[in-house]
Design an enzyme around this catalytic site. Structure first.
Site, PDB file in Angstrom:
ATOM      1  N   ASP A 150    -130.486 -55.910 -32.812  1.00 49.43           N
ATOM      2  CA  ASP A 150    -129.360 -55.481 -32.008  1.00 49.43           C
ATOM      3  C   ASP A 150    -129.678 -55.905 -30.577  1.00 49.43           C
ATOM      4  OD1 ASP A 150    -127.130 -53.997 -31.195  1.00 49.43           O
ATOM      5  OD2 ASP A 150    -128.428 -52.327 -30.650  1.00 49.43           O
ATOM      6  N   LYS A 151    -128.688 -55.918 -29.708  1.00 54.24           N
ATOM      7  CA  LYS A 151    -128.999 -56.311 -28.343  1.00 54.24           C
ATOM      8  C   LYS A 151    -129.160 -55.094 -27.430  1.00 54.24           C
ATOM      9  CE  LYS A 151    -125.888 -57.930 -25.494  1.00 54.24           C
ATOM     10  NZ  LYS A 151    -126.081 -57.090 -24.320  1.00 54.24           N
ATOM     11  N   ARG A 209    -122.296 -56.594 -18.564  1.00 54.14           N
ATOM     12  CA  ARG A 209    -121.316 -55.994 -19.461  1.00 54.14           C
ATOM     13  C   ARG A 209    -120.074 -55.709 -18.649  1.00 54.14           C
ATOM     14  NH1 ARG A 209    -123.926 -53.153 -23.707  1.00 54.14           N
ATOM     15  NH2 ARG A 209    -122.359 -51.532 -23.742  1.00 54.14           N
ATOM     16  N   THR A 221    -124.785 -58.442 -32.286  1.00 53.57           N
ATOM     17  CA  THR A 221    -124.402 -57.533 -31.218  1.00 53.57           C
ATOM     18  C   THR A 221    -122.903 -57.319 -31.216  1.00 53.57           C
ATOM     19  OG1 THR A 221    -124.353 -57.223 -28.849  1.00 53.57           O
ATOM     20  CG2 THR A 221    -124.399 -59.476 -29.623  1.00 53.57           C
ATOM     21  N   GLY A 222    -122.537 -56.198 -30.694  1.00 52.67           N
ATOM     22  CA  GLY A 222    -121.122 -55.915 -30.550  1.00 52.67           C
ATOM     23  C   GLY A 222    -120.586 -56.463 -29.244  1.00 52.67           C
TER      24      GLY A 222
END
Lengths: 1110, 346
Positions: free
Chosen positions: A381-382, A556, A636-637
């Site tokens: 996952d990130k 982000r 990752t999302g």
């Protein structure tokens, strides 16, 4: 299926007849023995041993006392049974503690103090502050006039922040006294395990005012094991009790994971079993033939002429019993023991303790440590895994103006501060959204400071940043929000919260401005979910560019939007929303649909950019593990650009020209298939080049690819060492794991959040980071570690050692069993193939369990290479990945060794103890001592590093052997009375032992030296280098390099710091330059480069994993 | 050859402090800590050419002398072996030995003359040797009851003794079982020599394995007579020939002690043995031998150990020479894998 719970009605709830007794125990007093035995006998090995033990009861065929099998069998069963009993007893104790906790409930209108286990469905339970919730409750009343209470759900989902729970609208304003007498019915689904959903309805009976159906959601519940906080009291009606609570339903027995090594050991056991059957058949036939020809002449044997029908079976069965020792009964117990110790080593490791939080690593699954050494793919996952998940608000773009571009920190950008003081509308609205469009709860600490309790780190960062920009979110009282802007109090009333779901990818709140009564919709969310709903006419291009720009910096982004609502519009929508909220079926989907109707024509205020810093040591960890031949996939999302940027900065992918990114995208099936084909073509052609090729795919394309082009995608997965999958959902993550697993790769999934749980459970090894997103992932995982960088140690040190040790232990177990078995077989040739045992019962019983098991158990602290060397030469992991230390060919080596040793022992014994010395008991003991001596030297020769413990166990075991036998020799009634004293006083005995050791070990030792020196494996080379000190410098170009880099990397690598200062916001080809200063090449002179190609080869064909270790 | 690892690792990286308070670092908790961190000081042997060649050389130089000493000890024991089973059958029965041995009316008397070649020092052990005799056959070796031998008739769980558990009339047989039933019954008498027939069985057997008040009962009364008969008046613990026979041999050729000659035998003298050739080895083509043997510190004459020692020692010297040559021809610094890389990748 539905359940109807009648509140406060003892009669009606009787029929549900379910008390609140929690039971996690597997057994009870009565069924422990049958159930445990049944469970143990479900294993093939145990069935086999039971069969052998039963056959031994037939005295006609048993070569020795039945105790020689029954003893170890009972011992081994007792060990695992007592372990089970111990675990179960502890479960029982903790259940008992929970069950006997005192709680207040209302019965017949009177408050009563009862034990938690006596709570019935429908009872009203009272809780005080800091009480643990005993069962799943629907909230009816709280001390708060607004009907709000706070719970900590850490035990449930691991999130440490407080969550608000509200009483259902129907119960608002009910008097404290009346609560006792409340009657009603709750219609709720049958118990399930979804802790995020509770779709129910409640209807109160007269005299209570609200006779309408009132919808209930998870917000109206108090679930078992949560704690009531910051609320004086609360009461609720129990709807699910005992093992039917949401938590109770979540508990499941996890499928035991089987390691690749276990599978290989099983396979080898199967092979030995077949070999044994062949031996038994051959000897059985030979025995019967001998009996009918030779034995008739031996008058003293008195073979009867007439024999019962089963006579033909007797000799084969005797040999079956003689050879049953071939499959070592102790191997299962030994393996369980050492695996437990491997897990303990992981937990004890001080170098894997997160210094910041003090959390040590934890191995929840003690059985799969060897698999760590055989990992081929790591799916990571990130957010929170590679990064710190410590969000910091860095930049923003409001109304097309970029803030924070100069110094990288918008909070210090004077331009923004000026805009705030001047009161620019857009900026103020922007800040308002930042401050209140969330589910954050501000809590005033004793010192008067405001602490924000947020469920998401992003929200926390936004609220905190807003506070720094003078928009302080000071208080939340039920539906009333208080903002302090430049010393002015602004109040808002929250009308609705349109919650965040991973499908919607946005959240909104509807508030009424208490100053002017206007109703406003505030939204924030991912760009692709917000921008399409922008109001007509607004230029979203600058926004999109800003998003693009920030993403390239690895930040982000969230888009903030705003819309004023008309009163009518809101009211109309509000009814629909209520309707949707009270349906029982598909509620989530219905709500999403309703929300969609409100969230349109948004005025986009701007974009926030939040930095998520990389964890310490992530780039080195990834680099080292990639050198070890492990392939990395990032799932990752997050957005594609952010993901790529992070991937670049943590050595995930190489910048051009060394690396190449291949994009799979497209919105339609054709686009995706075309792009997939193109990527596949490039992949196929570049596999021969030493180029780092990675593919990038997003969730949408992935879904199409998996649906229509699964075969192609699987091929791509095999070809590609690196992949970045962005915008993927939890189930897609699990699907990707599944694909890699189906290609027979060992996968390790690492993640920290609830969205990684499925992938963690799916993978061969699940590793959870006990991070900020709660403990959910860590709970589901097999191993939980504090930081990503510990992964390196977990795999290279613990995984590798575990693999090596188990490889030795299992093969040695077979070796020793085969050794004694071969001697029995040889002896049968000179005893008329009649199935006589050379060894007595005591020896056979003790051989596997006592004489030979201790030294090998101590091999769990053996190290072939020091940790430092392994870290410097991670390529060495290839030996474990390819299974080179335990495979049929190494096993054949051990098989040959035991055959050779059996010949040595047997030939020397029968010749040295010929004629007048050939007494049966003596000869048996001489042969046995020969075996024990050889065992000791074999273990000593295979040990790479001798600690005190090894010396103690190897030589102590030898002494122990004589002590045990002296004891038996001192008992007059035992068969071997005086035998051992007699032998030990003979010089010829010791001379024979010396000869056996010399003749048995000499060739083995010579062969080992020859291979070690002239056909060395990489491990041998490193051993030589490590131990000779000097020549390590020839390999040193790897060694010296990381040293300097580690120093460089001591300061946490921030993505910001590696960015050139003045980057134009214009889109640039991503990989045209290296933004990563610390990136280093694999080094042209790396001596281990062939590993890369070889492991690549092995991963593409899956064939070389069994290739012979030379 | 050895290197202590503990210092090695601590040089590279200072070990992090143990979780316990450092003031409490007694040596025991330190060892525990080292164990938990898998950092116990360790010896790591390295197989350098020098050390390995030395080991093999040493092994050779130790084994060969031991071999010679052992061989010498074996040669010190002098033995006279006389196979009598063929010679002791009169010419007329040579073609049908079985009828000779099973016919109880024929006298089995036979005289053997053993020539002494070398001086033999007392005590000289008298053995009889049976070849191709399966005392280790499962059916045979299990057919006994140790409890009955110790406790006598009152011990009745003697099912292991089948088919010699009880006679046809149901009376138990003491001692039961095939081993007892098939006891060797050739007898040897030595003219003019002092022969001791006592203390030929193990003391431990006489005292703890065979009952002092257990007398043979109903023994060899069946239709099928196996071997020797036992004096029903003498307790089993005093029947030493029987005790010796009951120690089953593991090999096909075995010797059992018959007695001791307690005077020296001079070279050239002849030992006259009168024997009764009763035991049937003819049905299974077995052999019977009479052996007179002295004993050295290593036991009787057995060259095997000495020869094997010399062979093993010699081959380990050969191995060490091969390794020396290999090393001279192909000297290679350790840890250098440049040549290896080529050989592996090609």
């Amino acid at each position: 299926m539905k359940r109807f719970v009648y509140i406060n009605d003892d009669e009606a709830s009787k029929e549900l007849c379910c008390d609140n007794r929690i039971s996690n125990t597997k057994y009870n007093l009565w069924n422990f023995f049958p159930k445990n035995l049944l469970e143990q006998f479900s294993r093939f090995m145990n069935q086999y041993f039971l069969l052998i033990a039963c056959l031994q009861l037939w005295s006609l065929i048993t070569p020795v006392n039945p105790a020689s099998t029954w003893g170890p069998l009972i011992f081994i069963f007792a060990v695992s049974a007592s372990k089970e009993a111990w675990d179960d007893y502890h479960r029982y104790l903790s259940d008992k503690k929970a069950n006997e906790r005192e709680v207040w409930i209302v019965k017949h209108g009177i408050k009563k103090h009862i034990q938690a286990q006596d709570i019935q469905v429908g009872n009203i339970v009272w809780l005080r502050e800091n009480d643990e919730v005993p069962c799943d409750l629907v909230l009816l009343g709280t001390s708060d006039p607004q009907g709000v209470c706070y719970v900590e759900t850490a035990a449930l989902d691991g999130e440490t922040d407080l969550k608000t729970r509200v009483i259902p609208s129907a119960c608002v304003g009910i008097d404290l006294e009346l609560l006792h007498k409340m009657k009603g019915v709750i219609e709720c689904p049958i118990p399930d395990k979804d802790i995020r959903r509770f779709d129910a309805n409640m209807r109160l009976f007269p005299p209570f005012i609200d006779n309408d159906v009132c919808s209930l959601t998870i917000k109206n519940t108090l679930l078992q094991s949560c704690y009531l906080r910051n609320t004086e009291w609360a009461c609720g009606v129990s709807v699910y009790t005992g093992n039917q609570t949401k938590l109770g339903m979540c508990r499941g027995v996890a499928e035991p994971k089987l390691t690749a090594m276990d599978a290989m050991i099983d396979k080898l056991t199967g092979a030995i079993f077949v070999f044994q059957i062949v031996v038994v058949l051959v000897l059985g036939v030979a025995g019967n033939v001998w009996k009918d020809t030779e034995a008739r002449k031996q008058w003293y044997v008195q073979y009867p002429e007439e024999a019962p029908w089963y006579e033909l079976l007797v000799i084969p069965l005797r040999f079956e019993l003689l050879c049953s020792i071939m499959i070592p009964i102790s191997i299962k117990v030994s393996l369980d023991l050492v695996k437990g110790l491997y897990a303990k080593f992981i937990e004890w490791d001080v170098e894997m303790v997160d210094q910041e939080t003090g959390t040590a690593s934890y191995a929840a699954n003690t059985a799969i440590s060897e698999d760590l050494g055989q990992v081929e793919y790591i799916l990571t996952d990130k957010t929170g895994t590679l990064t710190d998940n410590k969000m910091i608000f860095r930049r923003c773009c409001i109304g097309g103006i970029f803030y924070g571009n100069e110094n990288g920190d918008a909070l210090k950008d004077t331009q923004l501060l000026d805009a705030i003081t001047s009161g620019s509308t857009d900026v103020i609205r922007f800040l308002t959204v930042m401050a209140i469009c969330n589910t954050v709860i501000p809590v005033r600490s004793k010192a008067g400071e405001i602490i924000y309790k947020a469920q998401s780190q992003d929200e926390d960062a936004l609220v905190a940043a807003a506070a720094k920009l003078h928009m302080v979110f000071v208080g939340k009282n039920a539906n009333r929000l208080e903002l302090m802007f430049n010393g002015v109090m602004i109040r808002y009333e929250v009308l609705e919260i349109l919650e965040f779901t991973s499908d919607r990818k946005r959240m909104s709140v509807v508030v009424r401005d208490c100053q002017n009564g206007k109703i406003i919709l505030l939204s924030k969310g991912a760009d692709e979910s917000i921008l399409p709903s922008a109001c007509a006419g607004q230029q979203t291009r600058t926004i999109a560019e800003a998003v693009e720009h920030y993403a390239q910096l690895g930040l982000r982004t969230l888009c903030l939007a705003w819309r004023e609502l008309e009163e009518d519009e809101y009211l109309e929508w509000s009814v629909k929303f209520k309707e949707a909220s009270s349906v029982l079926v598909d509620r989530e989907w219905r709500i999403a649909e309703v929300c969609q109707r409100l969230e349109h024509d948004l005025y986009i205020l701007g974009v926030t950019a939040i930095e998520d810093r990389l964890q310490d040591g992530v780039p080195e960890t990834i680099e080292t593990l990639r050198k070890a031949g492990i392939n990395f996939w990032m799932l990752t999302g997050d957005k594609q650009n952010t993901a790529i940027q992070i991937a670049l900065s943590c050595n995930f992918i190489s910048p051009e020209p060394k690396g190449q990114l291949l994009l799979i995208d497209g919105k339609s099936e054709e686009d995706v298939s075309r792009s997939l084909e193109r990527v596949l073509l490039t992949m196929r052609t570049t596999t021969s080049e030493p180029k780092d090729v990675a593919f990038v795919v997003d969730g949408w394309a992935l879904e199409i690819a998996l649906k229509h082009h699964r075969k192609d995608f699987v091929e791509l997965a095999i070809l590609s060492r690196t992949a970045i999958c962005c915008r993927v959902t939890p189930s897609q993550k699990a699907q990707l794991v599944e694909i890699l697993k189906s290609c027979d790769y060992r996968t390790l999934a690492i993640g920290d959040g609830g969205n990684d749980v499925r992938m963690i459970q799916q993978a061969d090894i699940g590793v959870g980071i006990s991070g900020r997103e709660g403990l959910q992932a860590a709970r589901a995982a097999d191993y939980s570690i504090g930081r990503f960088r510990f992964l390196k140690r977990l795999i290279l040190v613990h995984g590798r050692y575990s693999y090596n040790r188990t490889a030795f232990l299992s093969q040695y177990s077979f070796y020793k069993s085969l050794l004694i078995c071969f001697i029995q077989i040889f002896f049968s040739f000179i005893s008329g193939v009649s199935g006589t045992s050379l060894f007595n019962s005591v020896s056979l019983m003790a051989y596997n369990v006592f004489y030979t098991s201790v030294p090998v158990l101590v091999s769990v602290i053996d190290k072939d290479l020091s940790e430092t060397t392994v870290m410097q030469h991670p390529q060495i992991l290839f030996y474990c990945q390819a299974g080179r230390l335990l495979n049929p060919s190494t096993f054949a080596g051990w098989f040959g060794r035991s055959l050779f040793h059996a010949i040595v022992v047997f030939v020397i014994t029968i010749h040295a103890y010929a004629y007048e010395k050939s007494e049966m008991e003596e000869l048996g003991m001489v042969a046995l001592s020969g075996c024990i001596w050889l065992q000791a030297f074999v273990v000593a020769q295979e040990t790479n590093s001798f600690t005190v413990l090894q010396h103690l166990s190897i030589w102590g075991n030898l002494v122990g052997f004589y002590v045990i036998n002296f004891l038996f020799s001192a008992i007059p009634s035992s068969g071997m009375y005086t035998i051992m004293f007699r032998l030990c006083s003979q010089p010829s005995y010791w001379i024979t032992m010396f000869l056996i050791v010399g003749a048995g070990m000499g060739p083995i030792f010579a062969l080992k030296y020859y291979r070690y020196t002239y056909r060395p494996s990489k491990i041998n080379i490193l051993q030589q280098a490590e131990r000779m000190g000097g020549p390590i410098l020839t390999l040193g170009n790897i060694e010296t390099q990381p040293r300097t880099i580690i120093e460089k990397d001591v300061s946490p690598i921030s993505i910001m710091s590696t960015q050139p200062k003045n980057r134009s916001p214009v889109y640039e080809p991503l990989l045209s330059e290296s933004p990563n200063a610390i990136r280093r090449s694999f080094g042209p002179g790396t001596p281990f480069e062939f590993f890369q190609s070889q492991s690549r080869l092995s991963s593409s064909s899956g064939y070389t994993r069994n290739c012979k270790d030379n | 050859m050895m290197e202590v690892d503990g210092s090695n690792t601590s040089m590279n990286r200072a070990p992090p402090p143990p979780p316990q308070s450092s003031s409490l670092r007694s040596s025991r908790s330190k060892v525990l800590y080292q164990f938990k961190q898998q950092k116990l000081p360790a010896c790591k042997p390295v197989l350098t050419p020098t050390s390995v060649i030395t080991v093999f050389m040493l092994m050779g130089f130790v084994f060969i002398p031991i071999g010679f000493v052992t061989l010498r000890a074996s040669r010190d024991a002098i033995e006279i072996v006389d196979r009598y089973d063929v010679e002791c059958i009169p010419e007329e029965y040579r073609t049908n030995k079985l009828s000779y041995i099973t016919d109880s009316s024929i006298s089995k008397n036979c005289t053997r003359y053993l020539k002494v070649q070398k001086h033999m020092k007392a005590p000289i052990f008298i053995y009889y040797q049976l070849d191709n005799y399966y005392q280790n056959h499962r059916r045979y070796v299990k057919s006994r009851s140790d409890q009955q031998l110790l406790h006598g008739r009152e011990y009745s769980h003697t099912s292991a003794c089948e088919p010699e558990e009880s006679s046809n009339d149901g009376l138990p047989i003491v001692p039961c079982g095939l081993i007892a039933w098939s006891m060797f019954n050739d007898t040897f008498t030595f003219a003019q020599l002092k022969v001791s027939r006592n203390n030929i069985a193990w003391k431990s057997d006489r005292e703890h394995k065979f009952g002092k008040d257990v007398y043979p009962f109903n023994f060899q009364n069946g239709s099928l007579v196996g071997g020797a008969k036992l004096d029903p008046k003498v307790p089993l613990s005093d029947q030493e020939d029987f005790i010796v026979w009951m120690r089953a041999a593991a090999l096909l050729s075995f010797r059992k002690l018959y007695g001791r000659i307690e005077e020296d035998l001079e070279p050239g003298s002849v030992v006259v043995v009168n024997l009764f050739n009763n035991y049937n080895t003819y049905s299974f083509s077995g052999q019977k031998k009479l052996i007179l043997s002295t004993s050295s510190w290593l036991g009787g004459r057995n060259d095997f150990l000495g020869i094997t020692y010399i062979v093993v020692g010699a081959s380990s010297i050969v191995i060490s020479i091969i390794f020396i040559l290999l090393h001279l021809k192909n000297p290679r610094p350790y840890g250098d894998n440049s040549w290896n890389k080529k050989s592996l990748s090609s």
